[in-house]
Enzyme design. Structure first.
Site, PDB file in Angstrom:
ATOM      1  N   ASP A  37      41.944  34.223  41.445  1.00 13.94           N
ATOM      2  CA  ASP A  37      42.973  33.246  41.807  1.00 13.94           C
ATOM      3  C   ASP A  37      43.927  33.767  42.874  1.00 13.94           C
ATOM      4  OD1 ASP A  37      42.082  31.249  40.221  1.00 13.94           O
ATOM      5  OD2 ASP A  37      43.454  31.611  38.559  1.00 13.94           O
ATOM      6  N   HIS A 205      55.751  41.124  45.008  1.00 14.67           N
ATOM      7  CA  HIS A 205      55.707  40.198  46.148  1.00 14.67           C
ATOM      8  C   HIS A 205      57.088  39.650  46.500  1.00 14.67           C
ATOM      9  CE1 HIS A 205      55.407  36.983  43.046  1.00 14.67           C
ATOM     10  NE2 HIS A 205      55.940  36.212  43.971  1.00 14.67           N
ATOM     11  N   LYS A 209      59.488  38.378  50.182  1.00 21.66           N
ATOM     12  CA  LYS A 209      60.257  37.147  50.404  1.00 21.66           C
ATOM     13  C   LYS A 209      61.309  37.437  51.469  1.00 21.66           C
ATOM     14  CE  LYS A 209      58.577  34.633  46.845  1.00 21.66           C
ATOM     15  NZ  LYS A 209      57.949  33.315  46.964  1.00 21.66           N
ATOM     16  N   HIS A 268      60.880  41.664  39.840  1.00 22.50           N
ATOM     17  CA  HIS A 268      61.433  40.879  40.953  1.00 22.50           C
ATOM     18  C   HIS A 268      62.966  40.930  40.997  1.00 22.50           C
ATOM     19  CE1 HIS A 268      57.414  39.578  41.175  1.00 22.50           C
ATOM     20  NE2 HIS A 268      57.485  38.472  40.468  1.00 22.50           N
TER      21      HIS A 268
END
Length: 791
Positions: A37, A205, A209, A268
């Protein structure tokens, strides 16, 4: 020769440098999990973007998709994804078509299942380079596979698929990186046996950003404005938020194992927290300097407790888990899908500033932001509506790093006009015109200087580009990872069975998930609605009656954390009453492990405690230097004294270390301490003595069959412990029994047997010294947690 034909075509289309200039070296990119995915949604698109960006850089590329699937079906699945790759809107269509065609020709599928498969892949790369006459620059292996597969893949790469000397290796790892500190340490150790630290790129990830990635550069470029105000004197609070409208359906297996804190907050949101709280390095592009800044920021964070978090779970979650994981009917999940966590830093810059980290699924909107709200000391008598935002001191002052989605639906940096006009890099950020009908945190966009990226880029494209360039500052190092898990694991352990606030999901949540900060803790503002309470409650037969007396004295009992909270509050009340009555409070504290949580509670939550008028005494001490980690005073200092303002001369360590010797009778340390007590404590009667209980029934350092301290006129004695360090100094039982109040704290399942025994025996201090605690003219109160009391 395929690779040379591809390069020639690209040269023709793009008028790029000559083939000779493009022969700096060849890069092989291997994407493991090429049909999964993540690869379908982001990674192939990111690799195609890398190819478009770097096709004229002087490197040549080949892209190797790999998975466990056999060659033919795997190839079909992979190329179905590659055919759907898209170019950015500003890419000329003819160039896009050619580059996409060439990317497909440079991509091939491999089944990587056995050691032999990796050897074959290595041979194919070497053969291709030999045929094309190219030198190898490096290899990128992207692990888009579950972490349990990391070790085996790492072993195969290390043994048979490394590039030759002179070429680099970059191994890219996707989260989760462990489940807690111990599992992260184990995974890190396994990977370290195959790869060097500089070869590993752990992906978070969110660091790709654009708004998050710009926090440090923004602080660096605006030092002149931020240096005076980026601190506790000017910042009211900081909010780091990631809200989602989707639920965990389809991901129940992952979510049951990890939950919202492990999925979002530990990585995050923590990384954003580090960028905000760390001291700004001289060079924000230096990976090493950024890492050191982060590690120092982690060390300054105050430890999290159970009451540092509020937790929730959307109502449909349990049934989704039952269905997807085939759980039994009535299965109850304790996995949070919502969390609000209050974090404090004890650094000089941030002491007292609340940092709120919040995330959840099935909430009212999809949005992510970092919001720094500044204090506002101004009060404007006249209406604010007609005032110019740039000159109004009464409008809110804030800096917002808007991660995406939400009302703006784009990454952005917003700065209140009444703060300053920020410096922004012209090439990559541009000022946006605010729409007055759009409001962010109650203010029209026209109240802000707003900047958005010149070219909006997907986070994975940014990170893949940084992997290519070797920019380690965008990735999580082993030290960084373990520091984060070290911070979060104690909270995760303490809330593992905590009841969750159930919420219906979406707009219907209303005010259910609102929470407030009180005395350094967080709690939901609204009481739990009756209709949302968990129907699987305990039955009456599951309860046991708990008495209100223990050994004929008052008993306070609760779960450990609630018990410590009550004990700390009772100590503060006793202190305040005593100071009001006599002007000072004499508190004698015991050593050992049990009081540590009490010390921490007093330090972090009882700001009204009259420390200025409190004298702190030791009930007992081990005969080691006061700087030794075994010392009771060392523990008291680390967990309490260094965090509160007790006058220096009001702290009374036991004199176990005199004349360079430890607990020698001729040094008369016991006499010195006894004289000090008589001189300062009225009638040598402490206002409060806090004791613990050992599994053998000892208290203070008074042990069974002790020759000293159980009776007689001596008030401070030397004793012998059955465990190291053997020599101790202790208050005697007669002195303890002169106290106005004695609180005895008993914690943990390991104390159940002695607690049961003590409930049955009488006054037998020779066998069980704690049974001799009986204040002659004061009060004894037992604080026993449920585990010690009930087993």
């Amino acid at each position: 020769k395929m690779l040379r034909r591809v390069l020639c075509t690209v040269l023709f289309v793009g008028a790029l440098p000559s083939l000779a200039e493009m022969s700096q070296g060849h890069i092989s990119v291997v994407l493991l999990g090429a049909t999964g995915d993540l690869a379908k949604k982001y990674l192939w698109q990111g690799l195609f973007q890398l190819y478009m960006d770097q096709v004229s850089s002087g490197h040549s590329f080949t892209f190797h998709g790999a998975a466990l699937t056999a060659l033919e079906p795997g190839q079909r699945l992979m190329f179905d994804v590659l055919k759907k790759l898209a170019c950015p809107p500003d890419e000329p269509p003819n160039r896009c078509a050619v580059l996409k065609d060439q990317f497909l020709k440079l991509s091939q599928y491999h089944q990587l299942k056995t050691a032999e498969n990796y050897t074959v892949l290595n041979r194919e790369i070497e053969t291709l380079l030999h045929q094309e006459g190219l030198k190898e620059a490096g290899r990128i292996f992207y692990f888009s596979v579950p972490p349990f597969a990391y070790t085996e893949i790492a072993r195969h790469i290390n043994s048979s698929c490394r590039p030759p000397p002179g070429a680099w290796l970059r191994v890219v790892l996707e989260k989760p990186f462990g489940h807690d500190l111990e599992s992260a340490q184990q995974l890190a150790a396994e990977l370290r046996s195959f790869f060097r630290e500089e070869e590993m790129y752990r992906v978070d990830h969110y660091l790709g950003k654009q708004a998050v990635a710009h926090i440090l550069p923004f602080r660096d470029q605006n030092r002149q404005f931020l240096d005076p105000i980026w601190n506790r004197h000017h910042v009211e609070r900081v909010e780091i938020v990631l809200k989602e409208t989707v639920d965990a359906k389809g991901r129940s297996s992952f979510y049951e194992q990890y939950g919202v804190i492990r999925d979002v907050l530990q990585n995050h949101l923590t990384e954003a927290l580090m960028f905000l709280t760390m001291e700004l390095p001289a060079n924000v592009s230096s990976a090493e300097e950024v890492l050191q800044g982060k590690l120092q920021a982690f060390q300054s964070l105050r430890g999290l407790e159970k009451n540092s978090a509020v937790l929730g779970q959307y109502q449909a979650y349990a049934s989704q888990v039952q269905e997807e994981l085939q759980k039994a009917p009535g299965y109850i999940s304790t996995t949070p899908t919502f969390a609000g966590v209050l974090i404090h830093s004890d650094s000089l810059r941030w002491e007292g500033v609340p940092f709120l980290l919040t995330s959840g699924k099935a909430l009212d909107e999809r949005v992510g932001y970092v919001r720094v709200l500044f204090k506002n000391r101004a009060y404007c008598t006249q209406s604010e509506t007609l005032r110019d935002a740039g000159h109004s001191q009464c409008k809110a002052k804030q800096i917002i790093f808007y991660i995406g989605h939400g009302a703006l639906n784009t990454p952005a940096v917003l700065v209140s006009r009444n703060l300053f006009r920020p410096v922004m890099p012209e090439g990559s950020w541009r000022e946006a015109v605010g729409q007055s009908d759009l409001h962010i945190f109650g203010q029209p966009l026209t109240d802000y200087y707003m900047y958005s990226p010149v070219k909006e880029r997907d986070a994975y494209s940014v990170l893949i580009s940084n992997i290519y360039h070797g920019r380690k500052d965008f990735f999580i190092t082993t030290e960084n990872l373990l520091a984060s898990w070290g911070f979060w694991t104690p909270l995760l352990d303490s809330i593992s069975h905590q009841p969750l606030r159930l919420y219906p999901g979406g707009m219907e949540n209303q005010h259910l998930l609102d929470f407030e900060m009180v005395s350094g803790e967080v709690a939901f503002t609204l009481a739990e609605p009756v209709e949302l309470l968990n129907p699987n409650r305990l039955m009456p037969s599951d309860y046991r009656t708990i008495q209100t007396k223990f050994r004929q004295s008052p008993l306070v009992s609760a779960w450990a954390e609630d018990l410590i909270s009550q004990l700390a509050s009772d100590i503060e009340k006793t202190a305040s009453r005593t100071v009001a009555r006599s002007g000072q409070f004499h508190l004698a504290l015991s050593g050992g492990s049990s009081p540590v949580v009490l010390f921490q509670r007093l330090a972090r939550h009882h700001y009204a405690f009259p420390w200025k008028h409190t004298h702190i005494w030791l009930v007992d001490e081990r005969c080691v230097p006061l700087s030794d980690t075994e010392s009771n005073f060392f523990s008291l200092h680390n967990h309490l004294l260094q965090s509160v303002r007790v006058p220096y001369f009001n702290v009374h360590p036991m004199p176990v270390h005199l004349n360079q010797r430890l607990c020698v009778e001729e040094d008369r340390g016991t006499e010195l301490y006894a004289k000090e007590i008589v001189a300062l404590v009225a009638n040598a009667s402490f206002d409060l003595v806090v004791l613990g209980v050992g599994t053998d029934g000892h208290t203070a350092s008074l042990f069974p069959q002790s020759e000293n301290g159980l009776r007689g006129a001596q008030s401070v004695v030397l004793t012998e412990s059955p465990v190291k360090p053997h020599q101790r100094m202790s208050l005697s039982l007669p002195l303890i029994n002169k106290a106005r109040q004695v609180f005895v704290l008993v914690l943990g399942k390991g104390k159940h047997d002695i607690t049961t025994l003590l409930s049955r025996v009488g006054y037998e201090p020779r066998k069980w010294p704690v049974s001799g605690v009986s204040p002659s003219s004061g009060q004894l109160v037992w604080y026993v947690d449920y585990e010690a009391l009930l087993g």
